[in-house]
Structures are given as structure tokens and as C-alpha cells.
Design an enzyme around this catalytic site. Sequence first.
Site, short mmCIF file in Angstrom:
data_model
loop_
_atom_site.label_atom_id
_atom_site.label_comp_id
_atom_site.label_asym_id
_atom_site.label_seq_id
_atom_site.Cartn_x
_atom_site.Cartn_y
_atom_site.Cartn_z
N ASP A 118 -6.21 -19.89 -4.27
CA ASP A 118 -5.00 -20.13 -5.07
C ASP A 118 -5.24 -20.92 -6.36
OD1 ASP A 118 -5.37 -22.77 -4.11
OD2 ASP A 118 -4.09 -22.36 -2.39
N HIS A 133 -14.08 -17.87 -1.01
CA HIS A 133 -13.35 -16.60 -0.87
C HIS A 133 -12.78 -16.13 -2.21
CE1 HIS A 133 -12.73 -17.54 3.70
NE2 HIS A 133 -13.95 -17.12 3.42
N CYS A 165 -22.00 -4.80 -18.09
CA CYS A 165 -22.88 -3.83 -17.42
C CYS A 165 -22.17 -2.55 -17.02
CB CYS A 165 -23.53 -4.47 -16.19
SG CYS A 165 -22.43 -4.55 -14.77
N ASN A 228 -6.07 -32.78 9.77
CA ASN A 228 -5.33 -31.56 10.13
C ASN A 228 -4.06 -31.95 10.88
OD1 ASN A 228 -4.67 -28.87 10.58
ND2 ASN A 228 -6.71 -28.32 11.32
ZN LIG Z 1 -21.14 -6.48 -14.71
#
Ligand SMILES: [Zn+2]
Length: 262
Positions: A118, A133, A165, A228
Site C-alpha cells: 500500500d 510483495h 528493454c 499483534n
Molecule cells: Zn525492462
Amino acid sequence: MTSPAASQDDDIRRAARLLLSARYVMALTGAGISVESGIPPFRGPGGLWTKYGEPPMNGYQLFLQDPKKAWEERLSPKGPSKILWQTLGEAQPNAGHLAFVELERMGVLRSLITQNVDNLHKRAGSKNLIEIHGNYTLIRCIACNVRYPGSEAPLHDLPPRCPKCDGVLKSDTVSFGEPIPPDALDKCYSETQLSDCFIVAGTSATVYPAASFPLAVKQKGGAMIEVNLYESEITPLCDISLRGPSAEIMPKLVTAIKEFRQ
Ligand SMILES: [Zn+2]
């Protein structure tokens, strides 16, 4: 008998001492810290997937089969994707994110691995940050791995192509079935080798490979501090478990460290 609040204050002071005695503190954060900024979780009560059903587990294969279609869906999101995009756009870093920034500026926290996509840790100001991630505001070339701001995607012809590329560009957010980008993974490994103490916040640390980093530090004799709301599978392995929202616990931890340093 001590009250639960008094015993938590003791635990926060113990955690502060542990962090100050450590050589190289790292942190791993997950969905819990995003939920505190109003972003719905995927699983569990109120989760997007709980409500709308699990997404296909082969998302990356589907992308590779038809990147044009995947991009068309991304550009006009529906259902849970639409809700997620809206909430991500509106979310603000919370006191938990800011406490991690402060810990880094104080020289206590050396690096932070987040499972969240996020962008909130970056927006809050975390510097040595590994977004394992990915980051939903970025796009990444699946050939050469270079990342670009999402706003720079050349969308006249789908799928957009890498200016460097000519490889296919994809959201930097890691899809199901997609390997973790090697640069992020390498950095996780090299940082973890230096670490002797992990704060694990807002995650039950069950998603691999992210979960393996604090566990590796613990296995080589390091320390693990959990922040937590709930007990999780790693709770029995933690040296200290601090129960509560990160936005409440993390600032208290910062205050306790400052008091020790005075
Ligand atoms: Zn590339």
C-alpha cells in the site's frame, strides 16, 4: 497482583531494553498495520476475499498468458479490485507507520520488510524498506526488473512495454504464483544475515518467504518481539508479545526507548 495494563507497560520496557541491546534490529510488518489505516484485509472477518471469494491462485500465469487482458482489467477494475484501489488511494499512514520511521531515525531500527503493497511505509518516511510483495503505485518490467511510477506507464498500446528493454510491464504488486522479485529477496537475505532481533508487527508471519526471515534470526539465537492484536502461530517462539494495535503499541515502544536513553 499486577493489572494487565501494568504488566503490558513492563513488557514494553523489556522490549525497549531488548531493542537497545540488539546489534541490528529489523522489522516485518503485515496486513494488520494496513487495516489500522482503513485498508480491508483479504482474509478473515470483513476480508475482501471472504466477501467476494478467493482470487485465482495462478494470477501470474493468467497475466503471462494474456497481459493485454490483465491490463484492461487493471485499468477498469470491478468488484473487490475496485474497492481495494479506492481504499488504497484514500489511506493515510498511521501512528504505527510513523513509529517505525522514528525508530529508524533514532538508529534503533536498521531495516524494515513489509508484506504490504500500500506504499504507506514509504509515504510515512521509512528509508531502508523492502517491499517484498511489491508496491501498488509502481510498475515493474518482468524481464529486466526495473520499476517505474505507475503514472509513467505508456498505455497507448497494451500491454505497456519497458522503455529500457521492451519487456512486458506489470504491476509491481506480486501476483499469486509470481516469484518474489530477486532484488527484494536478495536484500531480505543479506539484511537478515546481519540481524539479531526482529519486531514482527501486524502479521501472523505465516506467509512464506516473508515469515522465514524473523524465524531464521530466532533460530540462530536472536530475539523476536511480536506486536499483534491476537495470538498467532509464532507467539510461542516470541521473547515478548505485545497485544494491541501497532498504532498504539509502537509509539509506546518509542517513548520507552527514549526514556531509557535519557
Ligand atoms: Zn525492462
